[in-house]
Design a protein around this motif. Structure first.
Motif, PDB file in Angstrom:
ATOM      1  N   GLU A 221       7.668  40.460  21.457  1.00 13.74           N
ATOM      2  CA  GLU A 221       6.948  39.502  22.288  1.00 13.74           C
ATOM      3  C   GLU A 221       7.737  38.216  22.487  1.00 13.74           C
ATOM      4  OE1 GLU A 221       2.920  38.727  20.970  1.00 13.74           O
ATOM      5  OE2 GLU A 221       3.138  36.884  22.135  1.00 13.74           O
ATOM      6  N   ASN A 222       8.522  37.854  21.506  1.00 13.86           N
ATOM      7  CA  ASN A 222       9.230  36.583  21.595  1.00 13.86           C
ATOM      8  C   ASN A 222      10.713  36.716  21.808  1.00 13.86           C
ATOM      9  OD1 ASN A 222       6.979  35.050  21.206  1.00 13.86           O
ATOM     10  ND2 ASN A 222       7.129  35.132  18.984  1.00 13.86           N
ATOM     11  N   LEU A 223      11.246  37.918  21.693  1.00 13.82           N
ATOM     12  CA  LEU A 223      12.695  38.086  21.778  1.00 13.82           C
ATOM     13  C   LEU A 223      13.017  38.844  23.051  1.00 13.82           C
ATOM     14  CD1 LEU A 223      15.352  37.698  20.262  1.00 13.82           C
ATOM     15  CD2 LEU A 223      14.978  39.900  19.207  1.00 13.82           C
ATOM     16  N   ILE A 224      13.883  38.263  23.850  1.00 13.08           N
ATOM     17  CA  ILE A 224      14.236  38.875  25.129  1.00 13.08           C
ATOM     18  C   ILE A 224      15.733  39.077  25.161  1.00 13.08           C
ATOM     19  CG2 ILE A 224      14.235  38.521  27.618  1.00 13.08           C
ATOM     20  CD1 ILE A 224      11.836  36.764  27.304  1.00 13.08           C
ATOM     21  N   LEU A 225      16.146  40.222  25.624  1.00 18.85           N
ATOM     22  CA  LEU A 225      17.567  40.504  25.785  1.00 18.85           C
ATOM     23  C   LEU A 225      17.870  40.528  27.281  1.00 18.85           C
ATOM     24  CD1 LEU A 225      20.380  41.711  25.044  1.00 18.85           C
ATOM     25  CD2 LEU A 225      19.302  43.930  25.079  1.00 18.85           C
ATOM     26  N   LYS A 226      18.875  39.796  27.684  1.00 19.30           N
ATOM     27  CA  LYS A 226      19.264  39.817  29.086  1.00 19.30           C
ATOM     28  C   LYS A 226      20.742  40.164  29.168  1.00 19.30           C
ATOM     29  CE  LYS A 226      17.287  35.548  29.866  1.00 19.30           C
ATOM     30  NZ  LYS A 226      16.817  34.418  30.642  1.00 19.30           N
ATOM     31  N   ILE A 227      21.076  40.991  30.106  1.00 20.09           N
ATOM     32  CA  ILE A 227      22.481  41.336  30.305  1.00 20.09           C
ATOM     33  C   ILE A 227      22.798  41.117  31.779  1.00 20.09           C
ATOM     34  CG2 ILE A 227      24.233  43.113  30.101  1.00 20.09           C
ATOM     35  CD1 ILE A 227      22.406  44.587  28.199  1.00 20.09           C
ATOM     36  N   ASN A 228      23.869  40.380  32.065  1.00 19.04           N
ATOM     37  CA  ASN A 228      24.341  40.226  33.436  1.00 19.04           C
ATOM     38  C   ASN A 228      25.721  40.772  33.486  1.00 19.04           C
ATOM     39  OD1 ASN A 228      22.219  38.604  34.063  1.00 19.04           O
ATOM     40  ND2 ASN A 228      23.281  36.761  33.498  1.00 19.04           N
ATOM     41  N   ALA A 229      26.021  41.541  34.512  1.00 16.76           N
ATOM     42  CA  ALA A 229      27.386  42.036  34.572  1.00 16.76           C
ATOM     43  C   ALA A 229      27.825  42.125  36.012  1.00 16.76           C
ATOM     44  CB  ALA A 229      27.484  43.410  33.911  1.00 16.76           C
ATOM     45  N   SER A 230      29.081  41.909  36.223  1.00 22.45           N
ATOM     46  CA  SER A 230      29.657  42.068  37.536  1.00 22.45           C
ATOM     47  C   SER A 230      30.935  42.856  37.323  1.00 22.45           C
ATOM     48  CB  SER A 230      29.934  40.683  38.108  1.00 22.45           C
ATOM     49  OG  SER A 230      30.745  40.789  39.217  1.00 22.45           O
ATOM     50  N   LEU A 231      30.920  44.108  37.749  1.00 25.62           N
ATOM     51  CA  LEU A 231      32.034  45.004  37.431  1.00 25.62           C
ATOM     52  C   LEU A 231      32.785  45.369  38.703  1.00 25.62           C
ATOM     53  CD1 LEU A 231      30.001  47.394  35.143  1.00 25.62           C
ATOM     54  CD2 LEU A 231      31.348  45.459  34.450  1.00 25.62           C
ATOM     55  N   THR A 232      34.087  45.356  38.615  1.00 27.97           N
ATOM     56  CA  THR A 232      34.894  45.715  39.777  1.00 27.97           C
ATOM     57  C   THR A 232      35.890  46.783  39.388  1.00 27.97           C
ATOM     58  OG1 THR A 232      36.448  44.000  39.186  1.00 27.97           O
ATOM     59  CG2 THR A 232      34.839  43.447  40.847  1.00 27.97           C
ATOM     60  N   ASN A 233      36.523  47.327  40.420  1.00 25.50           N
ATOM     61  CA  ASN A 233      37.554  48.319  40.160  1.00 25.50           C
ATOM     62  C   ASN A 233      38.858  47.681  39.721  1.00 25.50           C
ATOM     63  OD1 ASN A 233      36.191  50.669  40.675  1.00 25.50           O
ATOM     64  ND2 ASN A 233      36.404  50.431  42.878  1.00 25.50           N
ATOM     65  N   GLU A 234      39.071  46.446  40.165  1.00 18.61           N
ATOM     66  CA  GLU A 234      40.321  45.802  39.764  1.00 18.61           C
ATOM     67  C   GLU A 234      40.261  45.454  38.289  1.00 18.61           C
ATOM     68  OE1 GLU A 234      40.133  42.420  42.232  1.00 18.61           O
ATOM     69  OE2 GLU A 234      39.442  43.721  43.845  1.00 18.61           O
ATOM     70  N   PRO A 235      41.339  45.643  37.599  1.00 16.91           N
ATOM     71  CA  PRO A 235      41.290  45.336  36.166  1.00 16.91           C
ATOM     72  C   PRO A 235      41.238  43.828  35.946  1.00 16.91           C
ATOM     73  CG  PRO A 235      43.488  46.011  36.811  1.00 16.91           C
ATOM     74  CD  PRO A 235      42.615  46.204  38.013  1.00 16.91           C
ATOM     75  N   HIS A 236      40.630  43.424  34.885  1.00 20.92           N
ATOM     76  CA  HIS A 236      40.547  42.035  34.448  1.00 20.92           C
ATOM     77  C   HIS A 236      39.712  41.148  35.351  1.00 20.92           C
ATOM     78  CE1 HIS A 236      43.511  43.119  31.556  1.00 20.92           C
ATOM     79  NE2 HIS A 236      44.414  43.367  32.464  1.00 20.92           N
ATOM     80  N   TYR A 237      38.982  41.699  36.282  1.00 14.31           N
ATOM     81  CA  TYR A 237      38.133  40.869  37.111  1.00 14.31           C
ATOM     82  C   TYR A 237      36.658  41.068  36.835  1.00 14.31           C
ATOM     83  CZ  TYR A 237      41.613  38.815  40.150  1.00 14.31           C
ATOM     84  OH  TYR A 237      42.635  38.066  40.643  1.00 14.31           O
ATOM     85  N   SER A 238      36.352  41.890  35.875  1.00 13.88           N
ATOM     86  CA  SER A 238      34.932  42.122  35.591  1.00 13.88           C
ATOM     87  C   SER A 238      34.413  41.069  34.631  1.00 13.88           C
ATOM     88  CB  SER A 238      34.744  43.486  34.951  1.00 13.88           C
ATOM     89  OG  SER A 238      35.339  44.467  35.736  1.00 13.88           O
ATOM     90  N   GLN A 239      33.136  40.806  34.735  1.00 12.67           N
ATOM     91  CA  GLN A 239      32.525  39.831  33.832  1.00 12.67           C
ATOM     92  C   GLN A 239      31.226  40.398  33.297  1.00 12.67           C
ATOM     93  OE1 GLN A 239      31.748  36.254  35.996  1.00 12.67           O
ATOM     94  NE2 GLN A 239      33.323  36.802  37.442  1.00 12.67           N
ATOM     95  N   GLY A 240      30.882  39.955  32.131  1.00  9.25           N
ATOM     96  CA  GLY A 240      29.596  40.378  31.568  1.00  9.25           C
ATOM     97  C   GLY A 240      29.097  39.327  30.617  1.00  9.25           C
ATOM     98  N   MET A 241      27.805  39.272  30.458  1.00  4.62           N
ATOM     99  CA  MET A 241      27.227  38.293  29.536  1.00  4.62           C
ATOM    100  C   MET A 241      25.967  38.873  28.927  1.00  4.62           C
ATOM    101  SD  MET A 241      27.272  34.713  28.911  1.00  4.62           S
ATOM    102  CE  MET A 241      27.739  33.921  30.401  1.00  4.62           C
ATOM    103  N   PHE A 242      25.865  38.720  27.619  1.00  6.30           N
ATOM    104  CA  PHE A 242      24.645  39.136  26.914  1.00  6.30           C
ATOM    105  C   PHE A 242      23.916  37.882  26.466  1.00  6.30           C
ATOM    106  CE2 PHE A 242      25.163  43.661  25.918  1.00  6.30           C
ATOM    107  CZ  PHE A 242      26.451  43.854  26.377  1.00  6.30           C
ATOM    108  N   ASN A 243      22.621  37.842  26.684  1.00  2.00           N
ATOM    109  CA  ASN A 243      21.848  36.684  26.214  1.00  2.00           C
ATOM    110  C   ASN A 243      20.724  37.187  25.341  1.00  2.00           C
ATOM    111  OD1 ASN A 243      23.276  35.209  28.037  1.00  2.00           O
ATOM    112  ND2 ASN A 243      21.671  35.130  29.550  1.00  2.00           N
ATOM    113  N   PHE A 244      20.524  36.525  24.225  1.00  2.00           N
ATOM    114  CA  PHE A 244      19.368  36.813  23.387  1.00  2.00           C
ATOM    115  C   PHE A 244      18.520  35.561  23.381  1.00  2.00           C
ATOM    116  CE2 PHE A 244      20.727  40.785  21.673  1.00  2.00           C
ATOM    117  CZ  PHE A 244      22.112  40.733  21.768  1.00  2.00           C
ATOM    118  N   ASP A 245      17.288  35.679  23.857  1.00  3.23           N
ATOM    119  CA  ASP A 245      16.409  34.512  23.917  1.00  3.23           C
ATOM    120  C   ASP A 245      15.317  34.670  22.904  1.00  3.23           C
ATOM    121  OD1 ASP A 245      16.193  34.040  27.526  1.00  3.23           O
ATOM    122  OD2 ASP A 245      17.875  34.105  26.135  1.00  3.23           O
TER     123      ASP A 245
END
Lengths: 404, 61
Positions: A221-245
């Protein structure tokens, strides 16, 4: 800049969430103060004109103070009906006091009521740290675009929808000479959304192979997991973020892990029914940068003021005044010590029955306006205009959004 | 002295191994997420009540 791009995703996603009326996403129902009314409708998420900006060290540090707050900018999260200012009826008196009229416990508009005793053990839960400047960003930062935009959302189910969006127009790329170069481009994005009270999955796939995905899961009820990601085919250009609230009784805390060995944490606490204070720190592993920031937010029924300071040299202040149910005025000030940038903007936000009109003027010499007009049930027409007098850059865009 | 040298090189070796293994894992996870995220959403969505029909998924309107 990682934050900046994530914010762009989240910005549009919050509109989507509101469409599906997910109430428990942000502001808890305990908030006693009224936040601004959400718009009656909103355009669909993941507007294609935003080319992602890849993280670079300077961008991340300069964006630190302001960008986390731009997160979920157009979040009309508070679908709760606003609570009345006087939250409780004055208690009935007995004895001698029966003859006397009960004390009037009215709160004057915009003035903090000092007669009511504050119960410091029952403070409302504050807004999440990244949404501290939510009202100002909703009013002052609509997603202006140049070109034509068409979004179609097809709902298959109460919780599941597919979405197609087409964009044809110019996108800006910063060039070596420092000028902005406009490149005509067009793209098509296919997306799928699954929205459940406990689980949210949103994905967008473009023709260039870029996948923007977001997951939000209520673990407890109080803990939320959020994941944002932006993935590409080019190497080293992908990003991701995990958040624990983690949401506590009158505080919220968040821990973030991102690519490039990014670690961040923030914490915000209500110290009075109107005032909440927060702090955040981050550490970027690959460039060995770290930063710390502080924020404060004071809100009443009629106005909201926020201030943010970061050790990367950023000071950001904002003030939003709700003039009436339909009109609110906002102002924003940002100072960047490292680059010597000072920007201030003033804007208005009219939320009317059939349309929402936002306009702003900036100290950089830009004037912008954004109109969303509801033509019919589920059909919205969008006009966007931005004139930059200093750079002589004129951007006009139009679009349609179809779908519930 | 030789023992110390051997011990530290063992630590370096195992640290390297873990780093290499996590990088391999992250690369695979990235490829799986890139290809499988949208199909995952579609599969999850098609299995919720009321179940939409496959023709609804493929038809443009």
């Amino acid at each position: 800049m990682v934050q900046m791009y994530n914010i762009i995703i989240l910005l549009n996603l919050e509109d989507l969430i509101n469409k599906y009326k997910i109430c428990n996403y942000h502001v808890s129902k305990q908030t006693k103060t009224k936040t601004l009314q959400p718009p009656a409708f909103s355009h669909s998420p993941f507007s294609s004109p935003f080319t992602p900006h890849f993280p670079s060290s300077e961008c991340l540090s300069t964006a630190m103070g302001s960008s986390p707050s731009r997160d979920a900018a157009s979040n009309p999260a508070s679908v709760d009906p606003p609570l009345a200012s006087a939250s409780a009826e004055p208690p009935h008196h007995v004895g001698l006091a029966v003859a006397l009229p009960p004390p009037v416990d009215e709160k004057k508009d915009g003035v903090v009521d000092v007669n009511k005793r504050v119960d410091y053990l029952n403070l409302p839960c504050p807004v999440p740290f990244e949404e501290i400047q939510r009202e100002a960003l909703m009013s002052l930062k609509p997603d202006l675009f140049e070109g034509m935009r068409f979004d179609f959302t097809k709902g298959l189910n109460q919780n599941f929808a597919l979405c197609h969006s087409v964009f044809m127009g110019s996108t800006e790329h910063p060039s070596q000479s420092g000028d902005i170069v406009k490149v005509p481009s067009s793209n098509y994005e296919f997306g799928a959304n699954f929205l459940d009270p406990k689980l949210m999955l949103v994905g967008r796939l473009g023709t260039d192979g870029r996948l923007n995905g977001r997951v939000k899961c209520d673990l407890t009820e109080n803990l939320i997991l959020k994941i944002n990601a932006s993935l590409t085919n080019e190497p080293h250009y992908s990003q991701g973020m995990f958040n624990f609230d983690y949401k506590g009784k009158d505080f919220r805390s968040q821990f973030q892990i991102g690519n490039n060995a990014f670690y961040g944490a923030n914490y915000i606490q209500s110290v009075s029914p109107h005032l909440s204070l927060g702090t955040e720190i981050f550490w970027l592993g690959h460039q060995r940068k770290s930063g710390i920031g502080f924020a404060a937010r004071f809100n009443t029924d009629k106005w909201v003021g926020t201030a943010q300071v970061a050790n990367t040299g950023i000071v950001a202040l904002s003030y939003v005044q709700k003039v009436s149910e339909k009109v609110s005025l906002a102002s924003d000030f940002m100072y960047n010590h490292m680059s010597g940038d000072v920007t201030s903007s003033f804007g208005y936000d009219y939320i009317l029955r059939q349309c929402r009109l936002r306009g702003k003027i900036d100290s950089n010499g830009t004037v912008a306006a954004f109109l969303e007009e509801r033509l019919n049930m589920g059909v919205n027409f969008i006009l966007s205009a931005e004139i930059d007098h200093r750079k002589k850059d004129y951007k006009f865009g139009f679009g349609m959004t179809v779908g519930e | 002295m030789a023992d110390v040298g051997k011990g530290s090189s063992l630590t370096v070796f195992s640290g390297d191994f873990v780093k290499q293994w996590t990088t391999w894992g992250m690369k695979k996870a990235k490829v799986i997420a890139h290809w499988g995220f949208i199909p995952l959403i579609i599969v999850v969505g098609m299995n919720t009540e009321p179940k939409p029909h496959l023709s609804q998924l493929l038809a443009p309107v």
